[in-house]
Design a protein around this motif. Structure first.
Motif, PDB file in Angstrom:
ATOM      1  N   GLU A   5       0.565  -1.352   0.243  1.00  0.00           N
ATOM      2  CA  GLU A   5       0.069  -0.140   0.065  1.00  0.00           C
ATOM      3  C   GLU A   5       1.109   1.461  -0.160  1.00  0.00           C
ATOM      4  O   GLU A   5       2.607   1.268   0.187  1.00  0.00           O
ATOM      5  CB  GLU A   5      -0.755  -0.001   1.559  1.00  0.00           C
ATOM      6  N   PHE A   6       0.407   2.289  -0.522  1.00  0.00           N
ATOM      7  CA  PHE A   6       0.770   3.630   0.007  1.00  0.00           C
ATOM      8  C   PHE A   6       0.636   4.021   1.146  1.00  0.00           C
ATOM      9  O   PHE A   6       0.326   3.777   2.234  1.00  0.00           O
ATOM     10  CB  PHE A   6      -0.197   4.415  -1.118  1.00  0.00           C
ATOM     11  N   PRO A   7       1.784   4.779   1.816  1.00  0.00           N
ATOM     12  CA  PRO A   7       1.896   4.983   3.462  1.00  0.00           C
ATOM     13  C   PRO A   7       0.623   6.289   3.920  1.00  0.00           C
ATOM     14  O   PRO A   7       1.017   6.935   3.137  1.00  0.00           O
ATOM     15  CB  PRO A   7       3.492   5.517   3.630  1.00  0.00           C
ATOM     16  N   GLY A   8       0.444   6.041   5.367  1.00  0.00           N
ATOM     17  CA  GLY A   8      -0.149   6.502   5.278  1.00  0.00           C
ATOM     18  C   GLY A   8      -1.535   5.665   6.699  1.00  0.00           C
ATOM     19  O   GLY A   8      -0.810   4.940   6.647  1.00  0.00           O
ATOM     20  N   GLY A   9      -2.083   6.306   6.309  1.00  0.00           N
ATOM     21  CA  GLY A   9      -2.978   6.100   8.263  1.00  0.00           C
ATOM     22  C   GLY A   9      -4.343   6.767   8.815  1.00  0.00           C
ATOM     23  O   GLY A   9      -4.768   7.549   7.524  1.00  0.00           O
ATOM     24  N   LYS A  10      -5.537   6.127   9.366  1.00  0.00           N
ATOM     25  CA  LYS A  10      -6.226   6.735   9.720  1.00  0.00           C
ATOM     26  C   LYS A  10      -5.825   8.731   9.987  1.00  0.00           C
ATOM     27  O   LYS A  10      -5.663   7.957  10.932  1.00  0.00           O
ATOM     28  CB  LYS A  10      -7.485   6.791  11.224  1.00  0.00           C
ATOM     29  N   VAL A  11      -7.188   9.360   9.612  1.00  0.00           N
ATOM     30  CA  VAL A  11      -7.592  10.861  10.175  1.00  0.00           C
ATOM     31  C   VAL A  11      -8.493  11.069  11.101  1.00  0.00           C
ATOM     32  O   VAL A  11      -9.264  10.548  11.446  1.00  0.00           O
ATOM     33  CB  VAL A  11      -7.749  11.792   8.854  1.00  0.00           C
ATOM     34  N   GLN A  12      -7.266  11.393  12.395  1.00  0.00           N
ATOM     35  CA  GLN A  12      -7.900  11.382  13.591  1.00  0.00           C
ATOM     36  C   GLN A  12      -9.717  12.104  13.593  1.00  0.00           C
ATOM     37  O   GLN A  12      -8.742  13.217  13.288  1.00  0.00           O
ATOM     38  CB  GLN A  12      -7.221  11.212  14.854  1.00  0.00           C
ATOM     39  N   PRO A  13      -9.612  12.658  14.324  1.00  0.00           N
ATOM     40  CA  PRO A  13     -10.685  13.276  14.820  1.00  0.00           C
ATOM     41  C   PRO A  13      -9.812  14.773  15.213  1.00  0.00           C
ATOM     42  O   PRO A  13      -9.651  14.863  15.897  1.00  0.00           O
ATOM     43  CB  PRO A  13     -11.690  12.972  16.055  1.00  0.00           C
ATOM     44  N   GLY A  14     -10.358  16.160  14.310  1.00  0.00           N
ATOM     45  CA  GLY A  14     -10.354  16.410  14.794  1.00  0.00           C
ATOM     46  C   GLY A  14      -8.562  17.159  13.947  1.00  0.00           C
ATOM     47  O   GLY A  14      -8.018  18.502  13.447  1.00  0.00           O
ATOM     48  N   GLU A  15      -8.222  16.075  13.381  1.00  0.00           N
ATOM     49  CA  GLU A  15      -6.519  16.178  12.577  1.00  0.00           C
ATOM     50  C   GLU A  15      -6.995  16.635  10.459  1.00  0.00           C
ATOM     51  O   GLU A  15      -8.380  16.513  10.361  1.00  0.00           O
ATOM     52  CB  GLU A  15      -5.997  15.127  11.626  1.00  0.00           C
ATOM     53  N   THR A  16      -6.507  17.439  10.000  1.00  0.00           N
ATOM     54  CA  THR A  16      -6.762  17.536   8.678  1.00  0.00           C
ATOM     55  C   THR A  16      -5.566  16.362   7.924  1.00  0.00           C
ATOM     56  O   THR A  16      -4.609  15.962   8.330  1.00  0.00           O
ATOM     57  CB  THR A  16      -5.633  18.548   8.357  1.00  0.00           C
ATOM     58  N   PRO A  17      -6.176  16.079   6.566  1.00  0.00           N
ATOM     59  CA  PRO A  17      -5.398  15.023   6.118  1.00  0.00           C
ATOM     60  C   PRO A  17      -3.623  15.164   6.081  1.00  0.00           C
ATOM     61  O   PRO A  17      -3.012  14.381   5.760  1.00  0.00           O
ATOM     62  CB  PRO A  17      -6.143  14.488   4.720  1.00  0.00           C
ATOM     63  N   GLU A  18      -3.494  16.360   5.989  1.00  0.00           N
ATOM     64  CA  GLU A  18      -2.134  16.695   5.936  1.00  0.00           C
ATOM     65  C   GLU A  18      -1.655  16.415   7.218  1.00  0.00           C
ATOM     66  O   GLU A  18      -0.226  15.746   7.242  1.00  0.00           O
ATOM     67  CB  GLU A  18      -1.896  18.244   5.577  1.00  0.00           C
ATOM     68  N   ALA A  19      -1.791  17.036   8.336  1.00  0.00           N
ATOM     69  CA  ALA A  19      -1.328  16.756   9.810  1.00  0.00           C
ATOM     70  C   ALA A  19      -1.552  15.413   9.746  1.00  0.00           C
ATOM     71  O   ALA A  19      -0.472  14.190  10.146  1.00  0.00           O
ATOM     72  CB  ALA A  19      -2.574  17.492  10.262  1.00  0.00           C
ATOM     73  N   ALA A  20      -2.217  14.850   9.313  1.00  0.00           N
ATOM     74  CA  ALA A  20      -1.764  12.906   9.358  1.00  0.00           C
ATOM     75  C   ALA A  20      -0.809  11.928   9.014  1.00  0.00           C
ATOM     76  O   ALA A  20       0.098  11.677   9.519  1.00  0.00           O
ATOM     77  CB  ALA A  20      -3.361  12.413   9.078  1.00  0.00           C
ATOM     78  N   LEU A  21      -1.372  12.290   7.805  1.00  0.00           N
ATOM     79  CA  LEU A  21       0.420  12.135   7.157  1.00  0.00           C
ATOM     80  C   LEU A  21       1.496  12.759   7.545  1.00  0.00           C
ATOM     81  O   LEU A  21       2.742  12.359   7.620  1.00  0.00           O
ATOM     82  CB  LEU A  21       0.486  12.547   5.463  1.00  0.00           C
ATOM     83  N   ILE A  22       1.326  13.613   7.950  1.00  0.00           N
ATOM     84  CA  ILE A  22       2.517  13.836   8.337  1.00  0.00           C
ATOM     85  C   ILE A  22       3.104  13.339   9.754  1.00  0.00           C
ATOM     86  O   ILE A  22       4.262  12.982  10.272  1.00  0.00           O
ATOM     87  CB  ILE A  22       2.664  15.973   9.077  1.00  0.00           C
ATOM     88  N   ARG A  23       1.591  12.718  11.141  1.00  0.00           N
ATOM     89  CA  ARG A  23       2.339  12.181  11.974  1.00  0.00           C
ATOM     90  C   ARG A  23       2.144  10.811  11.169  1.00  0.00           C
ATOM     91  O   ARG A  23       3.545  10.386  12.082  1.00  0.00           O
ATOM     92  CB  ARG A  23       1.354  12.124  12.709  1.00  0.00           C
ATOM     93  N   GLU A  24       1.724   9.859  10.735  1.00  0.00           N
ATOM     94  CA  GLU A  24       2.134   8.922   9.851  1.00  0.00           C
ATOM     95  C   GLU A  24       3.485   8.196   9.439  1.00  0.00           C
ATOM     96  O   GLU A  24       3.555   7.745  10.142  1.00  0.00           O
ATOM     97  CB  GLU A  24       0.628   8.087   9.008  1.00  0.00           C
TER      98      GLU A  24
END
Length: 335
Positions: free
Chosen positions: A237-256
């Motif tokens: 798969e392409f790296p990444g993960g779930k977007v948590q409540p209150g997160e933007t997709p960009e913030a979720a990717l930075i964290r993941e």
């Protein structure tokens, strides 16, 4: 050149250890398999079973593991604090490398304790997560209902009938065929559902997952293989993960990306590219895909997952979850 015992990390279950056979296992192996009630169910085992054949066969299993052609492993238990050989379990790759044949046997005095399904299921789960195979196949004699029950118990489904030569019986015998894939054996038809408890409108809840195509200076794309123990283990798969409540997709990717690959990415380097919209049985997945060519740090598999830098035209050769597959063609055409 005499083969040496391969470097293979033992596989563990609640009660058992699956490991490469050792020279010291030969006497116990011979004692257990040189039993008509065991040998008569095995296609490639002669009867009587010569003692020196145990030594020769053990050495041959080392070479097969090293060549990644077959994995014949000892099933080991414990009695009175000491290790004891219980039987063997094996997977042999097909010529095209996309399937594997399952085989196993257990010494008669260990019958009735659930050893065979426990060992076979563990090896199948490992193979689906670590090898590029999609199907596990097996066969059982028509007059061996116990083995048929084991295969059904681990998730294999009937796939017809056939005839197979049994050395122990001196000729061809009718067999029932079985096969199964990741969904049947591991129960993974989809990623995990969204957490329960949140109010949702009628219909399927929507799960938001962010993914990124990391592109290196050679225009290769990074794929990560889902490790054993996670849903859809073994798929790329392409790296990444779930977007948590209150997160933007960009913030979720930075964290993941920091958690999974130990790299630092800024939101400015994440370019929205396309998205996937895929309906699973219990929820609907919405997955935006970003492109990223710049990051700080060296990509490394923090969670022990396998990584592969893949040419765009080769992306289609990797087994991927249903939601990722539609993204491949668009990404390939763009790059």
């Amino acid at each position: 050149m005499t083969p040496s015992i391969p470097d293979f990390a033992p596989l563990r279950t609640e009660r058992l250890v699956l490991r490469p056979l050792r020279t010291a296992d030969a006497p116990a192996l011979h004692r257990l398999v040189n039993d008509w009630e065991v040998a008569k169910t095995l296609a490639r085992v002669p009867f009587p079973y010569p003692r020196d054949l145990a030594d020769t066969w053990i050495a041959s299993t080392w070479a097969q593991i090293a060549a990644r052609e077959a994995w014949h492993l000892a099933i080991v238990g414990e009695e009175n604090g000491a290790e004891v050989l219980v039987g063997c379990v094996a997977l042999t790759r097909s010529r095209d490398g996309k399937a594997a044949e399952l085989g196993y046997w257990v010494g008669r005095r260990f019958w009735g304790h659930g050893v065979a399904p426990e060992a076979a299921a563990r090896l199948c789960r490992w193979a689906l997560a670590q090898l590029d195979i999609a199907t596990i196949r097996a066969s059982a004699l028509k007059d061996n209902p116990r083995s048929q029950a084991v295969l059904r118990r681990i998730g294999l489904r009937p796939a017809g009938e056939g005839v197979q030569t049994f050395l122990s019986r001196g000729g061809p015998m009718p067999v029932l065929l079985f096969e199964g894939g990741r969904e049947e054996i591991t129960g993974d038809a989809a990623p995990p559902s969204p957490p329960a408890g949140a109010a949702t409108p009628p219909g399927k809840p929507v799960l938001l997952v962010a993914a990124v195509a990391l592109v290196d200076p050679d225009n290769r794309v990074l794929l990560a293989r889902r490790p054993e123990g996670k849903p859809l283990a073994g798929l790329w798969e392409f790296p990444g993960g779930k977007v948590q409540p209150g997160e933007t997709p960009e913030a979720a990717l930075i964290r993941e990306l920091k958690e999974e690959l130990d790299i630092d990415v800024s939101a400015a380097c994440l370019g929205p590219f396309t998205f996937a919209s895929h309906g699973y049985e219990k929820f609907h997945l919405l997955m935006p895909l970003y492109l990223c060519r710049r990051w700080n740090g060296t990509v490394r598999p923090v969670e022990g997952q396998a990584l592969a830098w893949v040419r765009p035209q080769q992306l289609g050769a990797y087994a991927m979850p249903p939601a990722d597959k539609p993204l491949v063609a668009m990404l390939r055409d763009f790059l």
